[in-house]
Scaffold this motif. Structure first.
Motif, PDB file in Angstrom:
ATOM      1  N   ALA A   1     -34.122   1.089  14.510  1.00 23.65           N
ATOM      2  CA  ALA A   1     -33.568   0.011  15.338  1.00 23.65           C
ATOM      3  C   ALA A   1     -34.690  -0.844  15.938  1.00 23.65           C
ATOM      4  O   ALA A   1     -34.553  -2.070  16.060  1.00 23.65           O
ATOM      5  CB  ALA A   1     -32.695   0.593  16.442  1.00 23.65           C
ATOM      6  N   VAL A   2     -35.810  -0.188  16.295  1.00 24.85           N
ATOM      7  CA  VAL A   2     -36.945  -0.942  16.863  1.00 24.85           C
ATOM      8  C   VAL A   2     -37.461  -1.926  15.818  1.00 24.85           C
ATOM      9  O   VAL A   2     -37.635  -3.126  16.087  1.00 24.85           O
ATOM     10  CB  VAL A   2     -38.093   0.018  17.282  1.00 24.85           C
ATOM     11  N   VAL A   3     -37.679  -1.404  14.615  1.00 13.40           N
ATOM     12  CA  VAL A   3     -38.235  -2.241  13.549  1.00 13.40           C
ATOM     13  C   VAL A   3     -37.266  -3.375  13.220  1.00 13.40           C
ATOM     14  O   VAL A   3     -37.664  -4.544  13.124  1.00 13.40           O
ATOM     15  CB  VAL A   3     -38.549  -1.388  12.285  1.00 13.40           C
TER      16      VAL A   3
ATOM     17  N   ALA B   1     -35.858  -9.015  13.243  1.00 15.21           N
ATOM     18  CA  ALA B   1     -34.834 -10.038  13.517  1.00 15.21           C
ATOM     19  C   ALA B   1     -35.391 -11.088  14.470  1.00 15.21           C
ATOM     20  O   ALA B   1     -35.188 -12.299  14.284  1.00 15.21           O
ATOM     21  CB  ALA B   1     -33.588  -9.386  14.104  1.00 15.21           C
ATOM     22  N   ALA B   2     -36.141 -10.646  15.489  1.00 14.76           N
ATOM     23  CA  ALA B   2     -36.703 -11.589  16.462  1.00 14.76           C
ATOM     24  C   ALA B   2     -37.740 -12.497  15.786  1.00 14.76           C
ATOM     25  O   ALA B   2     -37.813 -13.701  16.081  1.00 14.76           O
ATOM     26  CB  ALA B   2     -37.339 -10.827  17.614  1.00 14.76           C
TER      27      ALA B   2
ATOM     28  N   GLY C   1     -40.195 -21.643  11.755  1.00 15.44           N
ATOM     29  CA  GLY C   1     -41.326 -21.665  10.822  1.00 15.44           C
ATOM     30  C   GLY C   1     -41.659 -20.311  10.232  1.00 15.44           C
ATOM     31  O   GLY C   1     -42.576 -20.203   9.424  1.00 15.44           O
ATOM     32  N   LEU C   2     -40.937 -19.257  10.647  1.00 18.62           N
ATOM     33  CA  LEU C   2     -41.220 -17.919  10.105  1.00 18.62           C
ATOM     34  C   LEU C   2     -40.111 -17.485   9.151  1.00 18.62           C
ATOM     35  O   LEU C   2     -38.939 -17.802   9.369  1.00 18.62           O
ATOM     36  CB  LEU C   2     -41.323 -16.872  11.226  1.00 18.62           C
ATOM     37  N   ARG C   3     -40.483 -16.766   8.111  1.00 19.67           N
ATOM     38  CA  ARG C   3     -39.489 -16.178   7.208  1.00 19.67           C
ATOM     39  C   ARG C   3     -40.015 -14.841   6.692  1.00 19.67           C
ATOM     40  O   ARG C   3     -41.228 -14.596   6.703  1.00 19.67           O
ATOM     41  CB  ARG C   3     -39.186 -17.116   6.035  1.00 19.67           C
ATOM     42  N   ALA C   4     -39.075 -14.001   6.222  1.00 19.22           N
ATOM     43  CA  ALA C   4     -39.453 -12.693   5.673  1.00 19.22           C
ATOM     44  C   ALA C   4     -40.290 -12.902   4.408  1.00 19.22           C
ATOM     45  O   ALA C   4     -39.997 -13.792   3.608  1.00 19.22           O
ATOM     46  CB  ALA C   4     -38.211 -11.877   5.362  1.00 19.22           C
ATOM     47  N   ALA C   5     -41.322 -12.075   4.254  1.00 18.01           N
ATOM     48  CA  ALA C   5     -42.214 -12.208   3.089  1.00 18.01           C
ATOM     49  C   ALA C   5     -41.523 -11.701   1.824  1.00 18.01           C
ATOM     50  O   ALA C   5     -40.702 -10.791   1.877  1.00 18.01           O
ATOM     51  CB  ALA C   5     -43.488 -11.404   3.324  1.00 18.01           C
ATOM     52  N   GLU C   6     -41.888 -12.315   0.688  1.00 18.26           N
ATOM     53  CA  GLU C   6     -41.447 -11.824  -0.632  1.00 18.26           C
ATOM     54  C   GLU C   6     -42.313 -10.617  -0.977  1.00 18.26           C
ATOM     55  O   GLU C   6     -43.421 -10.470  -0.445  1.00 18.26           O
ATOM     56  CB  GLU C   6     -41.687 -12.895  -1.709  1.00 18.26           C
TER      57      GLU C   6
END
Ligand code: GDP
Length: 424
Positions: A86-88, A93-94, A100-105
């Motif tokens: 849940a922490v991760v 999510a935050a 300007g941020l997105r999850a890395a491929e």
């Protein structure tokens, strides 16, 4: 504008701690928004991590690495947070909510490191091997690759080809000038050591052998003790053991490390002629395929009846007083463990001859193809025609460039001008 990427870089939660990495132009802004003022570069500080509504997500260690002196060459940051699921998730999510941020491929941090010249393609490939390494030898070879062992070798070859190219370019362009030497008569000989070195590199065991492991196939008639030996060598209950002949109808394989070397043990259906039902016959056909593609075959059947070069193994020695196999054979009891260490040591000795050594800088299929291409072109560099020579060397250099993932011909001109003092 380049995206800023983030990802969980440590293993999947739950774990003691988790490391979330951020890389890109907005990395530090994201850290300021979530963890307050930035600390000094590369200095670990304890911070409270909050989401955009100010809700506390965790207490975490925060580090920043300003580009270009960072792993990716960009501004990078890390949160070392508690490793609960849940922490991760809350921290990821935050981060996703920061503009300007997105999850890395997959592999995107390494890709950026490569794009920013922090590592070359060969090093990036070794990094992939290092992450996948399961045995000590795999780790050592991959580590040497990440450290630039192969890259350094290829760069040296490339530099030598550049020197040769520079000599030809000079002979072509400046042969009317007095202070430039003509092409040496033994030019072809100059290429020879380089060709030999590349040929040696190509002849050494390939990286794939190390990645895939040495295939050891256990073969013999039904009930000869193959599954028992398979399990005894693995040290667990991976294969089915039964006194009923024909229990192992298909192929079972397991990866295992002996003395830090990677092996794949393969248990096969018992080989017998006639009397086998349809399904068992398929298993027997597959066993033959496995034997054909094996690096080492352990033959548990009657002496001399196994495939060529198979290691004769006598099993169930606890049941018999005198050996049934007369030639020196590996005599084992899978039940009592007798002779297993000796057999294992023999497998290690044989595997060591087939696998690359830690300092070999083994090449993979892609790299081998490019080195073969370079070698082929170096052979053309012995042509009597200067233009053909020049083109052949250019192609050899291109192959090295592709291997390292770099391009460009500017440095070739630098070498040329540097060597022949054009500016004077
Ligand atoms: P496979 O058909 O060749 O795979 O043979 P298995 O491993 O299933 O063994 C056949 C039978 O021989 C089983 O009953 C095993 O318990 C027995 N067996 C296998 N290895 C040994 C051994 O080293 N000693 C003894 N006493 N029995 C063994």
């Amino acid at each position: 504008m380049i995206d800023t990427i983030f990802a969980l870089s440590s293993g999947s939660p739950p774990a003691g701690i988790a490391i979330v990495r951020i890389s890109g132009p907005s990395a530090f802004r994201a850290v300021e928004q979530m963890a307050g003022p930035l600390a000094a570069p590369r200095r670990a500080v304890l911070r409270t991590i909050r989401d955009h509504e100010g809700v506390v997500l965790d207490e975490a260690i925060v580090l920043i690495f300003p580009g270009p002196a960072s792993a990716t060459g960009e501004d990078c940051a890390e949160f070392h947070c508690h490793g609960g699921r849940a922490v991760v998730s809350a921290i990821l999510a935050a981060l996703g909510a920061v503009s300007g941020l997105r999850a890395a491929e997959p592999g995107e941090f390494t890709r950026r490191a490569f794009g920013n010249g922090k590592i070359d393609l060969a090093q990036a490939e070794s990094l992939g091997d290092l992450l996948a390494a399961e045995t000590e030898l795999q780790r050592r070879v991959a580590q040497a690759g990440v450290g630039g062992l192969l890259s350094g070798m290829v760069e040296r070859w490339r530099a030598e080809v550049l020197m040769l190219s520079a000599m030809i370019e000079a002979a072509l362009d400046f042969s009317d000038e007095d202070d430039v030497d003509a092409l040496p008569r033994d030019f072809a000989k100059l290429c020879q050591p380089l060709e030999e070195e590349i040929a040696h590199a190509l002849a050494r065991p390939r990286a794939e052998r190390l990645r895939d492991g040495i295939r050891v196939v256990l073969a013999g008639p039904p009930n000869s003790g193959k599954s028992s030996l398979f399990n005894a060598l693995l040290g667990d209950g991976a294969a089915i053991v039964s006194p009923i002949a024909g229990t192992t109808r298909d192929v079972i394989e397991r990866s295992v490390a002996f003395a830090g070397l990677p092996f794949v043990l393969v248990d096969t259906a018992g080989l017998r002629e006639g009397g086998a039902g349809e399904i068992e016959a398929i298993g027997i056909a597959r066993a033959h395929d496995q034997i054909d593609s094996a690096d080492i075959v352990l033959w548990l059947g009657a002496e001399g009846r196994g495939p060529d070069c198979a290691l004769e193994v006598e099993t169930k020695i606890d049941q018999f007083e005198s050996p049934r196999k007369l030639r020196p054979a590996w005599r084992v009891s899978s039940i009592h463990g007798t002779g297993l260490k000796e057999l294992e040591a023999e497998l290690v000795t044989r595997a060591a001859l087939l696998l690359p050594k830690p300092n070999d800088a083994p090449v993979n299929a892609r790299q081998a193809e490019l080195l073969s291409d370079a070698l082929f072109n170096l052979a053309d560099a012995t042509s009597s025609d200067l233009l053909i020579k020049a083109e052949a060397l250019r192609r050899a250099r291109l192959a090295f460039d592709r291997l390292l993932g770099s391009t460009g011909t500017e440095d070739m001109l630098d070498t040329l001008f540097g060597r022949f003092c054009i500016g004077k």
